[in-house]
Design a protein around this motif. Structure first.
Motif, PDB file in Angstrom:
ATOM      1  N   GLU A  33       0.905  -1.199  -0.020  1.00 29.61           N
ATOM      2  CA  GLU A  33       0.042  -0.157   0.033  1.00 29.61           C
ATOM      3  C   GLU A  33       0.925   1.325  -0.103  1.00 29.61           C
ATOM      4  N   MET A  34       0.446   2.169  -0.681  1.00 33.54           N
ATOM      5  CA  MET A  34       0.759   3.635  -0.693  1.00 33.54           C
ATOM      6  C   MET A  34       0.077   4.395  -0.488  1.00 33.54           C
ATOM      7  N   ALA A  35       0.445   5.528   0.429  1.00 32.56           N
ATOM      8  CA  ALA A  35      -0.664   6.565   0.633  1.00 32.56           C
ATOM      9  C   ALA A  35       0.195   8.082   1.058  1.00 32.56           C
ATOM     10  N   TRP A  36      -0.946   8.867   0.881  1.00 30.53           N
ATOM     11  CA  TRP A  36      -0.408  10.202   1.367  1.00 30.53           C
ATOM     12  C   TRP A  36      -1.040  10.577   2.443  1.00 30.53           C
ATOM     13  N   TYR A  37      -0.567  11.078   3.695  1.00 30.64           N
ATOM     14  CA  TYR A  37      -1.040  11.982   4.765  1.00 30.64           C
ATOM     15  C   TYR A  37      -0.659  13.479   4.796  1.00 30.64           C
ATOM     16  N   ARG A  38      -1.416  14.121   5.518  1.00 34.78           N
ATOM     17  CA  ARG A  38      -0.980  15.568   5.902  1.00 34.78           C
ATOM     18  C   ARG A  38      -1.262  15.765   7.362  1.00 34.78           C
ATOM     19  N   GLN A  39      -0.358  16.701   7.646  1.00 34.20           N
ATOM     20  CA  GLN A  39      -0.469  17.307   9.217  1.00 34.20           C
ATOM     21  C   GLN A  39      -0.478  18.915   9.080  1.00 34.20           C
ATOM     22  N   ALA A  40      -1.341  19.335   9.414  1.00 38.02           N
ATOM     23  CA  ALA A  40      -1.625  20.842   9.521  1.00 38.02           C
ATOM     24  C   ALA A  40      -1.179  21.381  11.018  1.00 38.02           C
ATOM     25  N   PRO A  41      -0.626  22.512  11.194  1.00 38.60           N
ATOM     26  CA  PRO A  41      -0.169  22.847  12.330  1.00 38.60           C
ATOM     27  C   PRO A  41      -1.266  22.739  13.598  1.00 38.60           C
ATOM     28  N   GLY A  42      -0.885  22.240  14.660  1.00 38.06           N
ATOM     29  CA  GLY A  42      -2.117  22.034  15.703  1.00 38.06           C
ATOM     30  C   GLY A  42      -2.919  20.931  15.609  1.00 38.06           C
ATOM     31  N   LYS A  43      -2.852  20.132  14.344  1.00 35.24           N
ATOM     32  CA  LYS A  43      -3.782  19.092  14.178  1.00 35.24           C
ATOM     33  C   LYS A  43      -3.230  17.954  14.080  1.00 35.24           C
ATOM     34  N   GLN A  44      -4.054  16.664  13.822  1.00 37.89           N
ATOM     35  CA  GLN A  44      -3.336  15.279  13.945  1.00 37.89           C
ATOM     36  C   GLN A  44      -3.203  15.055  12.556  1.00 37.89           C
ATOM     37  N   ARG A  45      -2.336  14.296  12.171  1.00 34.49           N
ATOM     38  CA  ARG A  45      -2.051  13.682  10.909  1.00 34.49           C
ATOM     39  C   ARG A  45      -3.302  13.006  10.417  1.00 34.49           C
ATOM     40  N   GLU A  46      -3.695  13.393   9.313  1.00 32.51           N
ATOM     41  CA  GLU A  46      -4.796  12.422   8.513  1.00 32.51           C
ATOM     42  C   GLU A  46      -4.527  12.115   7.269  1.00 32.51           C
ATOM     43  N   LEU A  47      -5.163  11.002   7.094  1.00 32.37           N
ATOM     44  CA  LEU A  47      -5.140  10.357   5.427  1.00 32.37           C
ATOM     45  C   LEU A  47      -5.601  11.242   4.461  1.00 32.37           C
ATOM     46  N   VAL A  48      -4.993  11.251   3.584  1.00 33.77           N
ATOM     47  CA  VAL A  48      -5.478  12.019   2.187  1.00 33.77           C
ATOM     48  C   VAL A  48      -5.855  11.139   1.194  1.00 33.77           C
ATOM     49  N   ALA A  49      -5.093  10.390   0.847  1.00 35.43           N
ATOM     50  CA  ALA A  49      -5.344   9.448  -0.387  1.00 35.43           C
ATOM     51  C   ALA A  49      -4.462   8.228  -0.014  1.00 35.43           C
ATOM     52  N   HIS A  50      -5.075   6.955  -0.592  1.00 34.69           N
ATOM     53  CA  HIS A  50      -4.445   5.598  -0.429  1.00 34.69           C
ATOM     54  C   HIS A  50      -4.655   4.812  -1.744  1.00 34.69           C
TER      55      HIS A  50
END
Length: 120
Positions: A33-50
């Motif tokens: 599996e490959m995926a992209w996550y993102r983390q904005a300032p002050g927020k938890q890391r979240e899944l973007v696409a997989h």
């Protein structure tokens, strides 16, 4: 040893586009599996696409219709085409790969992250 190296981040105006790349290298036997996550300032890391090795794809609701994930299995690379970018897309974007190595390890690996900034 396995490395994931991301590239393609930067500063883009609202409505613009960016393409992120993530290349996996090292003693890789198979990438599942490959995926992209993102983390904005002050927020938890979240899944973007997989995307799975079989090509099954899913997106977070916040990016559906704007982002496209793809992978090149021959190059062990995953891409994220981001269109119609919004200020709320501003974050550090991380690549993740679940893979096995020739030494028998099965694990998830992370890239170092690449900054995407969309000013308001």
């Amino acid at each position: 040893q396995v490395q994931l190296v991301e590239s393609g981040g930067g500063l883009v105006q609202p409505g613009g586009s960016l393409r992120l790349s993530c290349a996996a290298s090292g003693s890789i036997f198979r990438i599942y599996e490959m995926a992209w996550y993102r983390q904005a300032p002050g927020k938890q890391r979240e899944l973007v696409a997989h995307v799975t090795s079989g090509g099954i794809i899913d997106y977070s609701d916040s990016v559906k219709g704007r982002f496209t994930i793809s992978r090149d299995n021959a190059k062990n690379t995953v891409y994220l085409q981001m269109n119609s970018l919004k200020p709320e897309d501003t974050a550090v974007y991380y690549c993740n790969a679940v893979l096995s190595t020739y030494s028998g390890t099965y694990s998830g690996y992370w890239g170092q992250g690449t900054q995407v900034t969309v000013p308001s």
